[in-house]
Design a protein around this motif. Structure first.
Motif, mmCIF file in Angstrom:
data_model
loop_
_atom_site.group_PDB
_atom_site.id
_atom_site.type_symbol
_atom_site.label_atom_id
_atom_site.label_comp_id
_atom_site.label_asym_id
_atom_site.label_seq_id
_atom_site.Cartn_x
_atom_site.Cartn_y
_atom_site.Cartn_z
ATOM 1 N N MET A 172 0.799 -0.921 0.136
ATOM 2 C CA MET A 172 0.107 -0.055 -0.048
ATOM 3 C C MET A 172 0.832 1.699 0.383
ATOM 4 S SD MET A 172 -3.216 1.796 0.177
ATOM 5 C CE MET A 172 -4.233 0.335 1.065
ATOM 6 N N ILE A 173 0.749 2.246 -0.905
ATOM 7 C CA ILE A 173 1.485 3.438 -0.831
ATOM 8 C C ILE A 173 0.397 5.023 -0.355
ATOM 9 C CG2 ILE A 173 2.433 4.801 -2.692
ATOM 10 C CD1 ILE A 173 2.825 2.313 -4.184
ATOM 11 N N HIS A 174 0.387 4.997 0.297
ATOM 12 C CA HIS A 174 0.313 6.164 1.464
ATOM 13 C C HIS A 174 0.680 7.819 -0.127
ATOM 14 C CE1 HIS A 174 -1.285 4.063 3.833
ATOM 15 N NE2 HIS A 174 -0.883 3.396 4.217
ATOM 16 N N VAL A 175 -0.683 8.329 -0.535
ATOM 17 C CA VAL A 175 -0.089 9.164 -1.544
ATOM 18 C C VAL A 175 -1.153 10.943 -0.673
ATOM 19 C CG1 VAL A 175 -0.359 10.154 -3.526
ATOM 20 C CG2 VAL A 175 0.553 7.735 -3.298
ATOM 21 N N THR A 176 -0.085 11.736 -0.882
ATOM 22 C CA THR A 176 -1.541 12.439 -0.726
ATOM 23 C C THR A 176 -1.929 13.998 -2.348
ATOM 24 O OG1 THR A 176 0.590 14.833 -0.666
ATOM 25 C CG2 THR A 176 -0.671 13.793 1.602
ATOM 26 N N CYS A 177 -2.893 14.183 -2.343
ATOM 27 C CA CYS A 177 -3.055 15.294 -3.341
ATOM 28 C C CYS A 177 -3.672 16.335 -2.875
ATOM 29 C CB CYS A 177 -3.735 14.591 -4.386
ATOM 30 S SG CYS A 177 -5.204 14.291 -3.885
ATOM 31 N N ALA A 178 -3.056 17.395 -3.523
ATOM 32 C CA ALA A 178 -3.523 18.877 -3.587
ATOM 33 C C ALA A 178 -4.778 19.464 -4.324
ATOM 34 C CB ALA A 178 -2.609 20.200 -3.408
ATOM 35 N N ILE A 179 -6.261 19.597 -3.558
ATOM 36 C CA ILE A 179 -6.951 20.668 -4.967
ATOM 37 C C ILE A 179 -6.606 21.792 -5.132
ATOM 38 C CG2 ILE A 179 -8.894 20.673 -5.521
ATOM 39 C CD1 ILE A 179 -9.788 18.050 -3.907
ATOM 40 N N ILE A 180 -5.828 22.325 -5.268
ATOM 41 C CA ILE A 180 -5.380 24.346 -5.623
ATOM 42 C C ILE A 180 -6.277 24.639 -6.019
ATOM 43 C CG2 ILE A 180 -3.675 25.624 -5.691
ATOM 44 C CD1 ILE A 180 -2.005 23.418 -5.616
ATOM 45 N N GLN A 181 -6.976 25.748 -5.193
ATOM 46 C CA GLN A 181 -8.410 26.620 -5.789
ATOM 47 C C GLN A 181 -8.146 28.078 -6.083
ATOM 48 O OE1 GLN A 181 -10.769 24.562 -2.501
ATOM 49 N NE2 GLN A 181 -12.495 25.215 -3.787
ATOM 50 N N GLU A 182 -8.611 28.001 -6.757
ATOM 51 C CA GLU A 182 -8.468 30.181 -7.529
ATOM 52 C C GLU A 182 -9.544 30.549 -7.988
ATOM 53 O OE1 GLU A 182 -6.458 33.283 -7.144
ATOM 54 O OE2 GLU A 182 -5.464 31.791 -6.280
ATOM 55 N N ALA A 183 -10.294 31.143 -7.017
ATOM 56 C CA ALA A 183 -11.667 31.574 -7.296
ATOM 57 C C ALA A 183 -12.640 30.547 -7.903
ATOM 58 C CB ALA A 183 -11.467 32.503 -8.162
ATOM 59 N N PRO B 174 -2.181 16.919 -8.450
ATOM 60 C CA PRO B 174 -0.792 16.594 -7.581
ATOM 61 C C PRO B 174 -0.571 16.545 -6.066
ATOM 62 C CG PRO B 174 -1.214 19.611 -8.311
ATOM 63 C CD PRO B 174 -2.822 18.500 -8.737
ATOM 64 N N GLY B 175 0.406 16.189 -5.685
ATOM 65 C CA GLY B 175 0.728 15.704 -4.237
ATOM 66 C C GLY B 175 2.205 14.748 -4.771
ATOM 67 N N GLY B 176 1.989 13.465 -3.687
ATOM 68 C CA GLY B 176 2.931 12.914 -3.314
ATOM 69 C C GLY B 176 3.505 11.876 -2.426
#
Length: 132
Positions: free
Chosen positions: A1-12, A33-35
């Protein structure tokens, strides 16, 4: 199992989406994106580090959304999504083929990596409800 984060980067009403390069696993699919989370690192620390390394952006990490576990043919991941905001820097691609800002309403128009699809649906529901 690989634990990965991801960013939902919002601008307006826009969100940053990234296309995986041909050299990466799952080539040319789209993702937030993440890792991979490193030993001794919190998910938030991982996300800040990965976004800086991969995109040259500084972010603030906000609310964590529901995680997703997905089994690909050769590996299994647990993906931890977070709502984020860009705080500085400018996009500089280190791994991805492209990174673009798109209106959240168009997210279903992209060929997403399978593990990201439930996160796209969850995020779009939040946006539609005016919660994100």
């Amino acid at each position: 199992m690989i634990h990965v984060t991801c960013a939902i980067i919002q601008e307006a009403d826009h969100v940053l989406v990234c296309q995986r390069s041909v050299a990466m696993a799952l080539p040319l699919t789209w993702e937030f994106p993440g890792g991979k989370v490193e030993d001794g690192e919190s998910k938030e620390e991982c996300l800040i580090r990965e976004i800086q390394e991969e995109l040259g952006l500084e972010i603030t990490v906000g609310k964590e959304l529901s995680s997703v576990t997905h089994t690909y043919p050769t590996f299994e991941i647990k993906l931890y999504p977070f709502l984020c905001r860009a705080q500085g820097g400018s996009i500089r691609l280190a791994e991805h083929a492209q990174a673009i800002w798109v209106p959240w309403q168009t997210l279903n128009d992209f060929d997403w990596a399978e593990a990201d699809k439930p996160i796209v649906a969850q995020f779009m529901q939040l946006c539609a409800e005016g919660i994100s």
